[in-house]
Enzyme design. Structure first.
Site, short mmCIF file in Angstrom:
data_model
loop_
_atom_site.label_atom_id
_atom_site.label_comp_id
_atom_site.label_asym_id
_atom_site.label_seq_id
_atom_site.Cartn_x
_atom_site.Cartn_y
_atom_site.Cartn_z
N LYS A 232 -101.35 -6.86 -27.05
CA LYS A 232 -101.17 -6.32 -25.40
C LYS A 232 -102.70 -5.75 -24.97
O LYS A 232 -103.50 -5.28 -25.76
CB LYS A 232 -100.11 -5.45 -25.09
N ARG A 270 -92.41 -6.01 -33.03
CA ARG A 270 -92.57 -7.13 -32.41
C ARG A 270 -93.85 -7.74 -32.33
O ARG A 270 -94.40 -7.20 -31.90
CB ARG A 270 -91.92 -7.40 -31.13
#
Length: 291
Positions: A232, A270
């Site tokens: 991210k 994740r």
């Protein structure tokens, strides 16, 4: 792994196989984006056969779970129809479930959740926490699947404008608690629920780091915690500037977050790249065992 280590490991919900409920370490969930516009891979796994092959590769590397998604949720992404999403993910889910994989499906649509759980998916990963589709919680309740309930404000088109908090930890915790209460009221058993702080969803980099450093406050809600930091944008601040804008260059930073999340007691991380995070959670398990 010793009995003491197993007792201290993050606990999973009942619908998972026993081996994944109490594995003695944080689980690793590998991401399979069956989309043409993923921020992390640019649609590399959009073809059905290629997506299946990629999922098998992640499993061979040691992924405990594969998370299959048919809609990008990056900031600014447009919503796709449930029919289009299902056409992308269902063949992948059917194949992987038939082969014995533990499959999660990343969807905000109740109709997709119903179809994929009937096809063998064990986990519904809903980034909206039930806010997008009012039928989602009832659908999950009927299915008995694990339900990953994520913190969410707005939609991918609007969430950046909603990243305003007085106390991000307290507010995210309160909003997750409210969503958990509403899911249970709709018939979802509490032991089905995994919580996710929603890193990058209506949060700026400072909010993300603050949440990561206070995972204990979220674990106090009494449910397992999934952490999704992989590749991210907020990680670009700790990556060498010359490559910081390349999502794949954030894998080492992702693994570091995986280790810290595991040490804090996260149930699963994740990630897009499995090997580094699998090593990271194993290191964290040894750290906890000998602390």
């Amino acid at each position: 792994m010793s009995e003491r280590s197993v007792r201290r490991a993050a606990r999973g919900p009942e619908p998972l196989p026993q081996a994944l409920r109490d594995p003695g370490r944080t689980l690793v969930m590998g991401v399979v984006n069956v989309t043409p516009d993923s921020f992390s891979d640019g649609g590399q796994w959009f073809d059905t056969d290629v997506a299946i092959a990629h999922a098998r590769h992640l499993l061979a590397q040691g992924a405990d779970i594969v998370d299959v998604g048919g809609e990008s949720t990056r900031p600014g992404a447009a919503h796709v129809s449930p029919e289009q999403e299902l056409a992308r993910v269902l063949p992948v889910v059917e194949t992987l479930a038939r082969e014995g994989a533990v499959v999660s499906v990343d969807t905000v649509n109740a109709s997709t959740a119903e179809a994929v759980t009937q096809a063998g998916a064990l986990i519904v990963n809903d980034v909206s926490g039930g806010l997008f589709d009012p039928e989602m919680t009832a659908t999950v309740a009927r299915s008995g699947a694990v339900y990953v309930l994520q913190h969410w404000r707005g939609t991918p088109e609007t969430m950046n404008d909603l990243a305003v908090y007085g106390d991000v930890v307290a507010e995210v915790r309160a909003e997750l608690a409210e969503r958990l209460e509403e899911a249970v009221a709709a018939g979802v058993r509490e032991e089905q629920v995994v919580l996710d702080p929603g890193l990058g969803f209506a949060k700026d980099p400072g909010h993300n780091w603050t949440l990561l450093s206070h995972l204990d406050a979220l674990l106090d809600l009494g449910r397992p915690l999934l952490v999704g930091a992989s590749r991210k944008r907020f990680l670009s601040g700790v990556v060498a500037p010359r490559v910081a804008q390349e999502p794949l260059a954030r894998d080492a930073a992702t693994a570091a977050v995986s280790a810290l999340s595991a040490a804090a007691g996260a149930w699963a991380v994740r990630v897009h790249e499995v090997t580094g995070s699998l090593d990271a959670v194993r290191v964290a398990a040894e750290w906890r065992e000998h602390s």
